[in-house]
Design a protein around this motif. Structure first.
Motif, mmCIF file in Angstrom:
data_model
loop_
_atom_site.group_PDB
_atom_site.id
_atom_site.type_symbol
_atom_site.label_atom_id
_atom_site.label_comp_id
_atom_site.label_asym_id
_atom_site.label_seq_id
_atom_site.Cartn_x
_atom_site.Cartn_y
_atom_site.Cartn_z
ATOM 1 N N GLY A 16 -44.644 -24.761 6.208
ATOM 2 C CA GLY A 16 -44.765 -23.435 5.611
ATOM 3 C C GLY A 16 -46.119 -23.223 4.983
ATOM 4 O O GLY A 16 -47.022 -24.050 5.115
ATOM 5 N N GLU A 72 -32.566 -27.701 1.588
ATOM 6 C CA GLU A 72 -32.641 -26.353 2.165
ATOM 7 C C GLU A 72 -32.803 -25.300 1.074
ATOM 8 O O GLU A 72 -33.577 -24.348 1.230
ATOM 9 C CB GLU A 72 -31.403 -26.056 3.006
ATOM 10 N N GLY A 75 -36.303 -25.360 -0.113
ATOM 11 C CA GLY A 75 -37.122 -24.694 0.894
ATOM 12 C C GLY A 75 -37.051 -23.184 0.770
ATOM 13 O O GLY A 75 -38.075 -22.494 0.856
ATOM 14 N N ASN A 76 -35.853 -22.666 0.551
ATOM 15 C CA ASN A 76 -35.696 -21.219 0.367
ATOM 16 C C ASN A 76 -36.459 -20.737 -0.854
ATOM 17 O O ASN A 76 -37.126 -19.707 -0.810
ATOM 18 C CB ASN A 76 -34.216 -20.844 0.269
ATOM 19 N N LYS A 81 -39.785 -24.199 5.302
ATOM 20 C CA LYS A 81 -38.655 -24.731 6.065
ATOM 21 C C LYS A 81 -38.583 -26.231 5.826
ATOM 22 O O LYS A 81 -39.545 -26.951 6.082
ATOM 23 C CB LYS A 81 -38.838 -24.420 7.552
ATOM 24 N N MET A 83 -36.224 -29.577 6.713
ATOM 25 C CA MET A 83 -35.138 -30.099 7.544
ATOM 26 C C MET A 83 -34.939 -31.580 7.260
ATOM 27 O O MET A 83 -35.904 -32.327 7.125
ATOM 28 C CB MET A 83 -35.451 -29.914 9.026
#
Length: 96
Positions: A16, A72, A75-76, A81, A83
């Protein structure tokens, strides 16, 4: 450590726009879940941040899915992103 001396490993990938705190938040979360970072690589291309980590997850305190959900969510919050994949799945998918 696992009694059978085998490590369960996973790959964490982050992609990102670069911003302050990405590495700090991801690594703090891994530590909170008792995931040990075995190897880490990060690259910054202009403002595109990429990071990949190999982590040992045999002794997670709250389980793999819980860690995945928390990463996650981070990340938001950071608008990147993140994983988390078991190493065998990652290797199969990316044919390394």
């Amino acid at each position: 450590m696992n009694n059978n001396n085998s490590q369960e490993r996973a790959v964490v990938t982050v992609l990102g726009s670069d911003k302050v705190g990405i590495v700090a938040k991801v690594t703090a979360t891994l530590a909170e879940h008792n995931a040990n970072i075995i190897d880490i690589s990060q690259t910054l291309l202009d403002d595109l941040f990429t990071m990949i980590m190999l982590v040992e997850v045999s002794d997670l305190t709250n389980g793999f899915e819980n860690l995945n959900e928390e990463l996650e969510a981070i990340g938001n919050d950071l608008e990147v992103k993140i994983m988390l994949q078991h190493e065998k799945v990652f290797r199969y998918m990316h044919r390394i």
